[in-house]
Design a protein around this motif. Structure first.
Motif, PDB file in Angstrom:
ATOM      1  N   ALA A 189       7.800 -15.239   1.331  1.00  0.00           N
ATOM      2  CA  ALA A 189       8.698 -15.467   2.471  1.00  0.00           C
ATOM      3  C   ALA A 189       9.724 -14.336   2.585  1.00  0.00           C
ATOM      4  O   ALA A 189      10.058 -13.895   3.687  1.00  0.00           O
ATOM      5  CB  ALA A 189       9.398 -16.816   2.348  1.00  0.00           C
ATOM      6  N   THR A 190      10.208 -13.866   1.439  1.00  0.00           N
ATOM      7  CA  THR A 190      11.145 -12.733   1.447  1.00  0.00           C
ATOM      8  C   THR A 190      10.464 -11.486   1.975  1.00  0.00           C
ATOM      9  O   THR A 190      11.045 -10.744   2.776  1.00  0.00           O
ATOM     10  CB  THR A 190      11.703 -12.498   0.027  1.00  0.00           C
ATOM     11  N   LEU A 191       9.222 -11.254   1.564  1.00  0.00           N
ATOM     12  CA  LEU A 191       8.486 -10.089   2.043  1.00  0.00           C
ATOM     13  C   LEU A 191       8.262 -10.181   3.553  1.00  0.00           C
ATOM     14  O   LEU A 191       8.412  -9.188   4.271  1.00  0.00           O
ATOM     15  CB  LEU A 191       7.162  -9.948   1.303  1.00  0.00           C
ATOM     16  N   VAL A 192       7.934 -11.348   4.065  1.00  0.00           N
ATOM     17  CA  VAL A 192       7.780 -11.536   5.511  1.00  0.00           C
ATOM     18  C   VAL A 192       9.109 -11.236   6.211  1.00  0.00           C
ATOM     19  O   VAL A 192       9.141 -10.560   7.247  1.00  0.00           O
ATOM     20  CB  VAL A 192       7.282 -12.967   5.838  1.00  0.00           C
ATOM     21  N   ALA A 193      10.220 -11.701   5.644  1.00  0.00           N
ATOM     22  CA  ALA A 193      11.539 -11.440   6.235  1.00  0.00           C
ATOM     23  C   ALA A 193      11.870  -9.954   6.210  1.00  0.00           C
ATOM     24  O   ALA A 193      12.452  -9.421   7.163  1.00  0.00           O
ATOM     25  CB  ALA A 193      12.609 -12.246   5.492  1.00  0.00           C
ATOM     26  N   VAL A 194      11.501  -9.266   5.127  1.00  0.00           N
ATOM     27  CA  VAL A 194      11.718  -7.816   5.050  1.00  0.00           C
ATOM     28  C   VAL A 194      10.916  -7.120   6.145  1.00  0.00           C
ATOM     29  O   VAL A 194      11.420  -6.227   6.838  1.00  0.00           O
ATOM     30  CB  VAL A 194      11.335  -7.266   3.655  1.00  0.00           C
ATOM     31  N   LEU A 195       9.674  -7.536   6.336  1.00  0.00           N
ATOM     32  CA  LEU A 195       8.838  -6.931   7.368  1.00  0.00           C
ATOM     33  C   LEU A 195       9.400  -7.203   8.761  1.00  0.00           C
ATOM     34  O   LEU A 195       9.379  -6.320   9.625  1.00  0.00           O
ATOM     35  CB  LEU A 195       7.400  -7.444   7.251  1.00  0.00           C
ATOM     36  N   ARG A 196       9.919  -8.402   8.982  1.00  0.00           N
ATOM     37  CA  ARG A 196      10.563  -8.698  10.271  1.00  0.00           C
ATOM     38  C   ARG A 196      11.796  -7.826  10.466  1.00  0.00           C
ATOM     39  O   ARG A 196      12.100  -7.422  11.586  1.00  0.00           O
ATOM     40  CB  ARG A 196      10.962 -10.168  10.363  1.00  0.00           C
ATOM     41  N   GLY A 197      12.515  -7.536   9.388  1.00  0.00           N
ATOM     42  CA  GLY A 197      13.684  -6.663   9.486  1.00  0.00           C
ATOM     43  C   GLY A 197      13.310  -5.217   9.737  1.00  0.00           C
ATOM     44  O   GLY A 197      13.996  -4.500  10.461  1.00  0.00           O
ATOM     45  N   GLN A 216       2.801 -12.418   8.395  1.00  0.00           N
ATOM     46  CA  GLN A 216       2.224 -12.988   7.175  1.00  0.00           C
ATOM     47  C   GLN A 216       0.974 -12.217   6.755  1.00  0.00           C
ATOM     48  O   GLN A 216       0.787 -11.947   5.564  1.00  0.00           O
ATOM     49  CB  GLN A 216       1.911 -14.469   7.386  1.00  0.00           C
ATOM     50  N   ARG A 217       0.113 -11.854   7.714  1.00  0.00           N
ATOM     51  CA  ARG A 217      -1.066 -11.054   7.377  1.00  0.00           C
ATOM     52  C   ARG A 217      -0.664  -9.689   6.841  1.00  0.00           C
ATOM     53  O   ARG A 217      -1.276  -9.155   5.912  1.00  0.00           O
ATOM     54  CB  ARG A 217      -1.976 -10.919   8.604  1.00  0.00           C
ATOM     55  N   THR A 218       0.394  -9.123   7.412  1.00  0.00           N
ATOM     56  CA  THR A 218       0.889  -7.828   6.928  1.00  0.00           C
ATOM     57  C   THR A 218       1.456  -7.967   5.526  1.00  0.00           C
ATOM     58  O   THR A 218       1.221  -7.103   4.672  1.00  0.00           O
ATOM     59  CB  THR A 218       1.947  -7.280   7.903  1.00  0.00           C
ATOM     60  N   ALA A 219       2.181  -9.047   5.257  1.00  0.00           N
ATOM     61  CA  ALA A 219       2.732  -9.275   3.913  1.00  0.00           C
ATOM     62  C   ALA A 219       1.611  -9.393   2.889  1.00  0.00           C
ATOM     63  O   ALA A 219       1.716  -8.858   1.775  1.00  0.00           O
ATOM     64  CB  ALA A 219       3.609 -10.529   3.902  1.00  0.00           C
ATOM     65  N   GLU A 220       0.537 -10.076   3.247  1.00  0.00           N
ATOM     66  CA  GLU A 220      -0.603 -10.195   2.328  1.00  0.00           C
ATOM     67  C   GLU A 220      -1.253  -8.836   2.077  1.00  0.00           C
ATOM     68  O   GLU A 220      -1.636  -8.525   0.948  1.00  0.00           O
ATOM     69  CB  GLU A 220      -1.613 -11.194   2.883  1.00  0.00           C
ATOM     70  N   ALA A 221      -1.346  -8.005   3.104  1.00  0.00           N
ATOM     71  CA  ALA A 221      -1.906  -6.662   2.927  1.00  0.00           C
ATOM     72  C   ALA A 221      -0.996  -5.808   2.056  1.00  0.00           C
ATOM     73  O   ALA A 221      -1.475  -5.043   1.210  1.00  0.00           O
ATOM     74  CB  ALA A 221      -2.125  -5.994   4.288  1.00  0.00           C
ATOM     75  N   VAL A 222       0.311  -5.938   2.245  1.00  0.00           N
ATOM     76  CA  VAL A 222       1.255  -5.201   1.393  1.00  0.00           C
ATOM     77  C   VAL A 222       1.110  -5.667  -0.047  1.00  0.00           C
ATOM     78  O   VAL A 222       1.043  -4.853  -0.973  1.00  0.00           O
ATOM     79  CB  VAL A 222       2.706  -5.389   1.899  1.00  0.00           C
ATOM     80  N   ARG A 223       1.038  -6.966  -0.246  1.00  0.00           N
ATOM     81  CA  ARG A 223       0.859  -7.517  -1.599  1.00  0.00           C
ATOM     82  C   ARG A 223      -0.409  -6.958  -2.245  1.00  0.00           C
ATOM     83  O   ARG A 223      -0.421  -6.606  -3.413  1.00  0.00           O
ATOM     84  CB  ARG A 223       0.780  -9.042  -1.537  1.00  0.00           C
ATOM     85  N   ASP A 224      -1.479  -6.863  -1.474  1.00  0.00           N
ATOM     86  CA  ASP A 224      -2.766  -6.441  -2.019  1.00  0.00           C
ATOM     87  C   ASP A 224      -2.896  -4.933  -2.202  1.00  0.00           C
ATOM     88  O   ASP A 224      -3.695  -4.488  -3.019  1.00  0.00           O
ATOM     89  CB  ASP A 224      -3.902  -6.925  -1.112  1.00  0.00           C
ATOM     90  N   ASN A 225      -2.114  -4.135  -1.448  1.00  0.00           N
ATOM     91  CA  ASN A 225      -2.365  -2.691  -1.427  1.00  0.00           C
ATOM     92  C   ASN A 225      -1.189  -1.795  -1.759  1.00  0.00           C
ATOM     93  O   ASN A 225      -1.399  -0.621  -2.042  1.00  0.00           O
ATOM     94  CB  ASN A 225      -2.891  -2.290  -0.040  1.00  0.00           C
ATOM     95  N   ALA A 226       0.021  -2.270  -1.678  1.00  0.00           N
ATOM     96  CA  ALA A 226       1.172  -1.395  -1.926  1.00  0.00           C
ATOM     97  C   ALA A 226       1.234  -1.016  -3.391  1.00  0.00           C
ATOM     98  O   ALA A 226       1.109  -1.862  -4.269  1.00  0.00           O
ATOM     99  CB  ALA A 226       2.465  -2.067  -1.495  1.00  0.00           C
ATOM    100  N   GLY A 279       4.199   2.273   4.153  1.00  0.00           N
ATOM    101  CA  GLY A 279       2.899   2.929   4.311  1.00  0.00           C
ATOM    102  C   GLY A 279       1.771   1.956   4.598  1.00  0.00           C
ATOM    103  O   GLY A 279       0.861   2.249   5.375  1.00  0.00           O
ATOM    104  N   VAL A 280       1.820   0.790   4.000  1.00  0.00           N
ATOM    105  CA  VAL A 280       0.787  -0.223   4.245  1.00  0.00           C
ATOM    106  C   VAL A 280       1.145  -1.048   5.483  1.00  0.00           C
ATOM    107  O   VAL A 280       0.297  -1.311   6.333  1.00  0.00           O
ATOM    108  CB  VAL A 280       0.637  -1.145   3.011  1.00  0.00           C
ATOM    109  N   ALA A 281       2.413  -1.423   5.608  1.00  0.00           N
ATOM    110  CA  ALA A 281       2.820  -2.370   6.644  1.00  0.00           C
ATOM    111  C   ALA A 281       2.692  -1.812   8.052  1.00  0.00           C
ATOM    112  O   ALA A 281       2.213  -2.506   8.945  1.00  0.00           O
ATOM    113  CB  ALA A 281       4.253  -2.830   6.389  1.00  0.00           C
TER     114      ALA A 281
END
Length: 177
Positions: free
Chosen positions: A36-44, A57-67, A113-115
């Motif tokens: 949820a924090t990562l999603v909020a960071v991406l929204r920011g 949320q899909r972007t957060a999952e991609a960041v989690r998997d690839n960053a 870079g991922v997001a």
């Protein structure tokens, strides 16, 4: 066939196979609060008030998997900078923390870079932004409304109606050349 001193020739099928023994990247285990924090960071980082949660949320999952960064430590720092929970912070705090993240390139650059690629390559985002996708497979834009930018206002075209302007630059002459 091998010539002495040369590497043996490889079969073309063998060339296409990755023969390195690199370790698989480790996907960090993010709990629900961290995600949820990562999603909020991406929204920011990429504020689009009209976007639903799905693309973020899909972007957060991609960041989690690839960053290639320590997400757990980075998200803990984000919460610390927000004074508790970044996901529950007000807009001013979010902006202040996001602006402060620019100094933490080890966290921000891999996430960005991922997001940025993941978010803006999401077809739901394309639809929300009005992007119609590739034009090549539809015959290009030339005969398909290349100038149909109906979301832009009509330009104001005003003619100059004042006194004739005096040229400030003298006309070039052939004398002395």
């Amino acid at each position: 066939m091998s010539v002495e001193g040369r590497e043996p020739e490889l079969d073309p099928d063998d060339i296409q196979v990755d023969q390195t023994e690199a370790d698989e990247p480790q996907r960090p285990d993010l709990d629900e609060k961290q995600l949820a924090t990562l999603v909020a960071v991406l929204r920011g980082l990429y504020p689009h008030p009209s976007f639903p949660d799905g693309p973020y949320q899909r972007t957060a999952e991609a960041v989690r998997d690839n960053a290639q960064t320590d997400l757990v430590a980075g998200l803990a720092r984000v919460d610390e900078l927000a004074g508790g929970s970044f996901a529950d912070a007000d807009e001013a705090t979010v902006r202040q923390v996001i602006d402060g993240l620019g100094e933490d390139a080890d966290f921000l650059l891999p996430v960005h870079g991922v997001a940025v690629n993941t978010l803006y390559d999401d077809h739901e985002v394309w639809e929300l932004l009005g992007y119609e996708g590739s034009s090549f497979d539809k015959g290009g834009y030339l005969d398909r409304g290349f100038n149909d930018l109906d979301w832009l206002p009509d330009p104001r075209v005003l003619e100059y109606e004042g006194e004739p302007r005096v040229e400030l630059v003298p006309l070039a002459t052939n004398e002395g050349n």
